[in-house]
Design an enzyme around this catalytic site. Structure first.
Site, PDB file in Angstrom:
ATOM      1  N   GLU A 265      50.701 126.040  13.194  1.00 54.04           N
ATOM      2  CA  GLU A 265      49.326 125.631  12.819  1.00 54.04           C
ATOM      3  C   GLU A 265      48.895 124.480  13.429  1.00 54.04           C
ATOM      4  O   GLU A 265      49.607 123.532  13.167  1.00 54.04           O
ATOM      5  CB  GLU A 265      49.259 125.663  11.563  1.00 54.04           C
ATOM      6  N   GLU A 396      40.205 116.750  20.076  1.00 55.24           N
ATOM      7  CA  GLU A 396      40.723 116.449  18.727  1.00 55.24           C
ATOM      8  C   GLU A 396      40.668 114.966  18.456  1.00 55.24           C
ATOM      9  O   GLU A 396      41.701 114.363  18.985  1.00 55.24           O
ATOM     10  CB  GLU A 396      41.724 117.370  18.238  1.00 55.24           C
TER      11      GLU A 396
END
Ligand code: ADP
Length: 472
Positions: A265, A396
């Site tokens: 993830e 990000e």
């Protein structure tokens, strides 16, 4: 006090005993190489304590303990008993909610209110998987009248788990819950920035009555202990949550060792789309929560905000006001919404992104600076008029920084929303159900929230509009 624990205190709990050893076979032990590392309080930049560091040899010992527990006891434990143990563990977490939350705030810097929410979700998660333990079923398959054909769900074996620092306890619960419920044993490595809450949790594992070796929790660094776990020949599965580059390393390590199973993830740069017809107050409240919740340190943070041209100026002005109301400061103050970033490294990375936004010519609507001169505090920051090719719109940031851009119509915003290398989450704000469902289906993201963002059952705020969420 031994060298395997230290007396600490938090403003919520007062004094408490913090274990510092590696939790292997239900005991706290020193590492073979007797190394330790310092744990830093992100609010003060001071050392909280030192914990023992696992190296490759300790990973071997922990994996051997997990293997022995798997072969010797855990695979012979009934599913009912596994469920009962998990339910007991959930009860103990609930009983110790204040302590777990306080340790989380101390070590990670998240506000005590959010930390309590996290621990509430830990309890819910472990209870949920406890309930599943005796409800895992195989199938019978009618392949031939002369044959009896069936499938049986079996545990994988020893699971290595590597977690990040943004939700230390919740990540731990998400990883261990399904693994233990389905009969696997575990070696979990916490993040080097936030080892403390996992060690307090480990005490509860023993108290709940789990057999030794079923769940081992070790503190250590990624390049040593983490890498050893990912490439270990006797680990059957590795589960990892963290950055995309490390995710690639994990997959390579699995491939070049024993081809263990992998779940990853990784990062996100999630679009948060606000249409002209949205309830603007509600939308701002969720956009604010979506980016600033957990100080922006969420893989599903709504960091790209696309606002339709009819409400753009009004939205930006109202969002600025809302973001400036967020209380930033001492995590132990009950009204604090945003604490410090977790580490100097993260602080520097985020400040670097803020500089790049300024340099690229995006408009700083609010924030853009550090807050105070001690602790890793950063002002909630909004950049507006951000071009799609700017770094702050593409990469990000993992901090309290968002990028806003204007869009004309649905077609354009679907293109902009999907123009990313990530695909984790998204959000759509509109009163038109047709728009909501069309956009949710066209955005390439694992989860799409409608008229909310990062909404979970444990949220402290209960919104007033009905919400949909679509998960792939
Ligand atoms: P971040 O950059 O947000 O700190 P990372 O992906 O570096 O996130 O770290 C997440 C987790 O992965 C931590 O537990 C860390 O120790 C671990 N980790 C980092 N590098 C490696 C690696 N090369 N192999 C295995 N685990 C690693």
């Amino acid at each position: 006090m031994s060298n395997l624990s230290v007396e600490l205190k938090t403003p919520i709990t007062g004094p408490y005993t913090q274990p510092t050893g590696l939790f292997i076979n239900n005991e706290f032990v020193e590492g073979v190489e007797k190394k330790t590392f310092e744990v830093i309080n992100p609010s003060t930049e001071e050392v909280i304590c030192s914990v023992h560091e696992a190296t490759e040899k300790d990973v071997d010992i922990a994996v051997a303990a997990a293997r022995k527990a798997f072969d010797g006891v855990w695979r012979r434990t009934t599913p009912q008993k596994r469920g009962i143990l998990l339910l007991k563990l959930a009860d103990l977490c609930e009983k110790n909610l204040d302590l777990l939350a306080a340790v989380e705030s101390l070590d990670n810097g998240k506000s005590i209110t959010m930390a309590r929410g996290d621990v509430g979700a830990v309890v819910g998660c472990i209870r949920y998987y406890g309930g599943w333990a005796d409800k895992v079923e195989g199938k019978t398959i009618d392949v031939n009248p002369d044959m009896f054909h069936y499938t049986r769900r079996e545990p994988i074996g020893v699971c290595g788990q590597i977690i990040p620092w943004n939700f230390p306890l919740l990540m731990l619960a998400w990883k261990i819950g399904p693994a233990l419920a389905t009969g696997n044993t575990v070696v979990l490595k916490t993040a080097e920035q936030t080892p403390l809450s996992g060690l307090v949790f480990a005490q509860l594992v023993k108290e709940a009555g789990f057999p030794p070796g079923v769940l081992n929790i070790i503190s250590g660094f990624g390049k040593t202990a983490g890498a050893a776990l990912a490439s270990h020949m006797d680990v059957d599965k590795i589960a990892f949550t963290g950055s995309t580059p490390v995710g690639r390393t994990i997959m390579k390590a699995a491939a070049s060792s024993n081809l263990k199973k992998v779940t990853l993830e990784l990062g996100g740069k999630s679009p948060n789309i606000v249409f002209n017809d949205a309830d603007i107050e509600e939308a701002i409240s969720w956009v604010n929560y979506g980016i600033y919740y957990n100080h922006g340190q969420c893989c599903c943070a709504g960091s790209r905000i696309y606002v339709q041209e009819g409400i753009y100026d009004k939205f930006v002005a109202a969002f600025k006001k809302r973001a400036e109301e967020n209380k930033v400061g001492d995590p132990f103050h009950p009204e604090t919404f945003q604490g410090p970033q977790v580490s100097q490294l993260q602080f520097d990375r985020i400040m670097g992104y803020i500089e790049s936004g300024k340099k690229d010519g995006a408009t700083v609507v609010t924030g853009g600076e550090r807050l105070g001169d001690k602790g890793y505090f950063i002002q909630p920051t909004i950049f507006a008029d951000v071009r799609q090719d700017m770094k702050i719109m593409q990469e990000e940031i993992f901090g309290p920084v968002c990028a806003i851009a204007k869009f004309k119509d649905e077609e354009e915003v679907i293109h902009l929303g999907n123009d990313t290398e990530y695909g984790l989450a998204a959000s759509v704000h509109t009163k038109d159900l047709n728009t909501a469902i069309r956009v949710a289906n066209k955005i390439r993201a694992g989860t799409v929230w409608v008229n909310c963002k990062s909404n979970k059952d444990a949220n402290p705020k209960t919104p007033s509009l009905p919400h949909l969420s679509r998960a792939h």
